[in-house]
Every structure is written in C-alpha cells, then in structure tokens.
Scaffold this active site. Structure first.
Site, short mmCIF file in Angstrom:
data_model
loop_
_atom_site.label_atom_id
_atom_site.label_comp_id
_atom_site.label_asym_id
_atom_site.label_seq_id
_atom_site.Cartn_x
_atom_site.Cartn_y
_atom_site.Cartn_z
CD GLU A 233 -15.99 12.77 11.58
OE1 GLU A 233 -16.70 12.60 10.32
OE2 GLU A 233 -14.71 12.68 11.14
CE1 TYR B 63 -9.57 9.54 7.64
CE2 TYR B 63 -10.99 10.87 9.21
CZ TYR B 63 -10.56 9.66 8.78
OH TYR B 63 -10.86 8.75 9.51
CG ASP C 87 -17.62 5.62 5.74
OD1 ASP C 87 -18.26 5.18 4.87
OD2 ASP C 87 -16.37 5.72 6.00
C1 GCB Z 1 -14.77 9.81 9.65
C2 GCB Z 1 -15.61 9.10 10.34
C3 GCB Z 1 -15.61 7.57 10.09
C4 GCB Z 1 -15.25 7.37 8.55
C5 GCB Z 1 -14.06 8.19 8.17
C6 GCB Z 1 -13.72 7.76 6.71
O1 GCB Z 1 -14.29 10.94 9.76
O2 GCB Z 1 -15.73 9.32 11.67
O3 GCB Z 1 -16.74 6.84 10.40
O4 GCB Z 1 -15.40 5.91 8.30
O5 GCB Z 1 -13.97 9.29 8.24
O6 GCB Z 1 -12.95 6.91 6.22
O7 GCB Z 1 -14.12 8.61 6.09
#
Ligand code: GCB
Length: 575
Positions: free
Chosen positions: A381, A434, A141
């Site tokens: 991840e 998240y 990402d």
């Molecule tokens: C994650 C990743 C990271 C992303 C983030 C997101 O889990 O490790 O690279 O930028 O989520 O904002 O989705």
C-alpha cells in the site's frame, strides 16, 4: 560509553529474553511504548580451539531497527533494518581463554528513510505538553515491536569457506535442471569442491565438480504446494558441497525443484495453474510480540492446514527463517514481502530508494533458494498515485527482477486504478479492497457490484493475473448480532461471503488468489479505530476460531476438493 563495561555496573538492568520483543515483557508502560536506544549485554565463553585455525562469525537474525554491536568493548559492526539477518567476523575481538562480553544497542525509531518509514513529531506547546514530549508516528497498522527478535549465533568456518550457494531450478520433460553457483569467501579464491545432490532419504542421486554448472536430475521429484499434489508435496533435495581445502568442510543446502511463471491471466507452478487460498498474517503474539516462538509457528501451520490455506503473504516484512523453513517443508506457497509498508510521497527520495534496494538485496540473499517463495512483494500500500512513485517503483521492481529473474515481482496496491502510476511495472497484481468496511460500512449488498467493477477495470487496464491480497472486517470475538452489524462475528462472515460471490465468478477468469485479512487478531498502536488491536483475524490473537474461520475452512476445503457449490455462500452454508 555503555559498551565499555558491563551494563549492570552503569545502573539498573532488566532480565530480558532473546529472542523476544521487549515491549510486553514487563508491567512498565514506558518500556512498552519506548522509542530510542535500548541496550543488551551478556557474557559468554568460546571454545579455545577456535583460536587456532577457525574464523568466528557472529550472526544476528533480526534486531529492530538500527543495531550496533560491540565485543569486549570494541566495535564489531552495525546494521540498519529490522527484519533481516546481519553478521560479521569477530575472531579478532574474542578472548579465547577468559570470559567475553557482547553488547548490542538497538534503536526502534522509524524515520522517513527507514523501512517501514515513520516520523517523530515534537510537541513544543508547554501549556499542553511536558518538556521534551514527542510521539513516533507510524505509517503502518501494527505495533512497532522492538528488540532482538530472532536467534543470535556464533559459528565457525575454516579460513577459506563458502559464502553463498545460489540455486536456480527448471524442468524439461521429467528432468529437473539445477543451475548452481558456489561463492567463495574471498573473490578470486580458487576452491575445489565436490558437489552432490541427495534425495530426501540422503542417497546421492547426482555428482558434479566445480563451483558452477548445471546438474540434470532425471525423473525429478518436484516441489509442490501441499494442496496441488497431495501424494508427494514439498519434496526437498539437499545440495551438498564438500570443500576440498586444507581441511574438508561440508555445506548442506535444502532446495526444491519447481518453476513459477505468469501468463496474462494465470499463475503457474510447475506449469500448472495455481489458485492461492490464502491469509495475510503477522508475526505477532501475546507477551513475546514479534519474538521468535517455535510452538506458535507449529500451531499456526497446523491451523493453516486446518483452514485449507495453501498460501500466505509475509505481510508486512520478512518472517523468521524458522517459519520459512516450515513453509518449504510443509508445502506452503509464500508471497515474500519486504518491510516496505506505508511508503508515502516523502519516502520516495534517493536515500529511501537506496535503502529499499539494499533491503531487497538482503531479503533475496536470504530467501532465494526457498521453493516456497513464489512471488517477491516489494511493498504494501504505497502512495502509488504520487508522481514520484513512477521512478521509485520502476527502480525497486527492476532492481528486484535483476537480482532474481525466476520469480514474479509485485507490490500490494490499494490505490485507485485510475490514478496509480506503479502497477504497470509488476508481473502480477496484488490488490487490497475493503468494500463494506472502510466505505459503505454496514452495507455488504454493495460489495459484489463494487468489487467486480473494480477488478474488471484493473484487469482490462493491465492484463495481468490478480490476487485479492486483503479483504475483511473487524469482529470482536464473542460479539453476536443477527441481523449482523459491523464488529459482530456475523458481519465478518457476511462481508467475507459477499466477496466470495465475486471470487467465484472471477476465479474462472483472471483471479488467481484470495487472501483474507487476517489470519489472527494482532496488536497495533492505540487509536480510536482499534479496540486493543486489529480484530480482522478469523482467529483470535490466542488462535481460537471466530465464526469466519469456519466459513473460510469450508470454502477452502471445498475448493481444494473440487466440491465448491458456487451458488451457496456465507451463513446459508453449514458452518
Ligand atoms: C490494509 C493494510 C493492513 C491493515 C489493514 C486494515 O490495507 O495493508 O496493514 O491492517 O488494511 O485492517 O486496515
């Protein structure tokens, strides 16, 4: 054949600064999104005295991803991997009395065996796509910035020189122990050297001779993260080697005396519990992309101190040496992460594994003497629920531990704890979650329940300390809503605060760190979930604070000062 002559003779060339990513320098969309080989060249002179008794080395601190180097039309060396230095001897290729030309070809294509991995997809339906159309699929990402990102050096050594200095530190009582190994340029070379350890004022505190041994430093000043020992943090000694060959040659290696250890529920620095008040980060800025930017590094360290941050992760690749020097000097703890981001099932074969191990070797070779580096992270991840993950991560983690047994090893996990197959190999668990964003979006009220259940279950399974390595929400700077809705600055604050409720309970148990995602907004590839990039920064990409920055600052400052009121969270505290 473009290395045979100066590039300007083969067609149009664009002035391009080094270091920088080339992507955002021009107004050309094709160059921004370019996938494939780009070519750099420049002319230079060298000191004619170098011809006599010096070896000339060329060092490139980072070129993303594959690079081939020619000097005066002759092949010098090549390298695979976008974030670590590579070098070679070039004395025999140089002109000492006339002009020289260096040509570097750099290819940013990511494939199933690169780190990060990616893939190229060709679209052959001529009714829908023009001839030759393809896209680079990314498994990460962030924008795949490319080019020559860091310094390029020419430097000289005598014929016999020091290839490496390896320092390992420990303590017994108030004495610091430094076990050292000086590695000569050619194995089997006998070298005579005088060793001195200098304190921070440059005074010699201990002397030794010989290329290996253990030095004792009575009443040693330890290196501490700046929040752990406010009176004398980040103490650096210098390891000075005087090589007594035909010509005297001097090497200086800064180092700190500190230890890192983990118990089943604590992370210890110098035998004291350390709680990581952290941020995930990126090397990312307007115009320069991932190019080295010294004013930005200085600003970012000032901002981290302003926020009360004491630890960061080099998500998701090794950062520049200049940046790491600041972490050593200013007393920040670092989780040093390899570019192993987004590893999927088809990236776990033997070619991928061999390359991953080589990248770990290069990274540890570069950063092993840094006191700031407290943990090695081999990946972010990965699909650790895949059956192949067991062999792959067992091998990468063990390989890393063999190279350096003085630091804990981890990978950053997002898999469900019930089907992950690799967490059992690590010394400390780093978890990304998240809740309230990618699941139950808009519902911060579910976070305390879901996060606490999840972390307790992971701890009960593995009995290792846990760092919550990512949590967060996108917020568009300037977008306000009360009551909060997702993408508003208020929702970002509410989501972070709901996580903090859980941290407040668990940090008295096995939670040893919290790292908000992300320090600042950053660029990503275009996609419907990203509004001109990832907006989970608590700062904008231009480094201005969003509301969440004030929440983090007041929380981290209060924890640092021991004044946190654990019952008051989020917007009810004074921001
Ligand atoms: C994650 C990743 C990271 C992303 C983030 C997101 O889990 O490790 O690279 O930028 O989520 O904002 O989705």
């Amino acid at each position: 054949m473009w290395y045979k002559t100066s590039l300007s003779k083969t067609g149009t060339v664009i002035p391009m600064p080094v270091p920088s990513s080339y992507n955002d320098i021009t107004q050309d969309k094709e160059l921004r999104d370019f996938v494939g080989w780009v070519w750099y060249d420049r002319e230079f002179y060298v000191d004619s005295n170098w011809k006599n008794d010096k070896i000339v080395h060329l060092r490139i601190e980072s070129a993303h991803y594959n690079a081939i180097v020619w000097i005066n039309s002759h092949f010098a060396f090549n390298h695979s991997g976008g974030h670590l230095p590579f070098e070679g001897e070039v004395s025999h290729l140089l002109n000492y009395f006339t002009i020289n030309r260096i040509t570097i070809a750099v290819n940013n294509t990511l494939t199933p065996t690169t780190l990060p991995p990616g893939s190229i997809k060709y679209e052959r339906n001529s009714k829908r796509y023009p001839r030759g159309y393809f896209v680079q699929n990314l498994q990460m990402d962030f924008f795949n910035y490319a080019g020559i990102h860091r310094h390029v050096w020419l430097y000289t050594t005598p014929q016999i020189y020091i290839h490496d200095i390896i320092l390992k530190t420990s303590t017994t009582g108030s004495t610091g122990l430094v076990t050292y190994l000086v590695v000569p340029s050619e194995a089997g070379n006998t070298i005579y050297c005088d060793i001195q350890v200098l304190d921070k004022d440059g005074k010699t505190v201990v002397r030794a001779t010989g290329i290996s041994g253990t030095i004792m430093i009575p009443n040693a000043n330890l290196w501490w993260p700046y929040t752990m020992n406010k009176t004398s943090p980040a103490y650096l000694y210098t390891f000075r080697v005087v090589l007594l060959a035909d010509k005297i040659d001097v090497y200086r290696q800064p180092f700190g005396i500190r230890t890192v250890a983990v118990t089943d529920d604590q992370l210890l620095i110098n035998k004291k519990p350390f709680y990581c008040l952290g941020v995930g980060r990126h090397e990312d800025a307007d115009v320069r992309g991932k190019g080295l930017d010294l004013p930005l590094i200085a600003k970012d360290f000032n901002l981290m101190k302003w926020l009360g941050v004491n630890c960061f992760r080099t998500s998701h690749y090794p950062y520049s040496e200049d940046l790491m020097d600041q972490a050593d000097q200013q007393g920040f703890a670092v989780i040093d992460e390899s570019p192993g981001v987004g590893i999927e099932g088809n990236n776990m074969g033997s070619a991928s594994l061999a390359h991953h191990q080589e990248v770990m070797r290069e990274m540890i070779h570069r950063d092993k003497n840094r006191p700031s580096v407290i943990i090695w992270s081999v990946a972010n991840e990965p699909q650790s629920y895949r059956p192949e993950a067991e062999h792959y991560f067992g091998a990468v983690v063990n390989f890393t531990r063999q190279l350096d047994a003085t630091r804990p090893v981890t990978f950053v996990m997002n898999a469900d704890f019930t089907n992950d197959r690799a967490a059992k190999f690590v010394d400390i668990l780093c978890i990304n979650r998240y809740y309230g964003w990618y699941s139950d979006n808009g519902h911060t009220e579910v976070i305390p329940l879901q996060l606490a259940y999840d972390l307790d279950s992971i701890y009960n399974l593995h009995h290792r300390p846990i760092i919550l390595a990512e949590y967060g929400a996108d917020a568009i700077a300037g977008l306000h809503r009360d009551p909060s809705v997702s993408f508003s600055e208020e929702y970002q604050v509410d989501l972070l605060a709901a996580n903090h409720k859980v941290f407040n309970k668990l940090r008295h148990k096995y939670l040893v760190g919290e790292m908000v995602w992300n320090f600042a907004d950053f660029q990503t590839a275009q996609n419907v979930k990203r509004v001109a990039g990832n907006k989970k920064g608590i700062l904008t990409r231009q480094r201005q604070p969003k509301l969440a920055a004030f929440l983090i600052r007041s929380r981290y400052m209060a924890i640092n000062n021991g004044t946190l009121n654990e019952d008051v969270c989020g917007r009810s505290i004074t921001l």
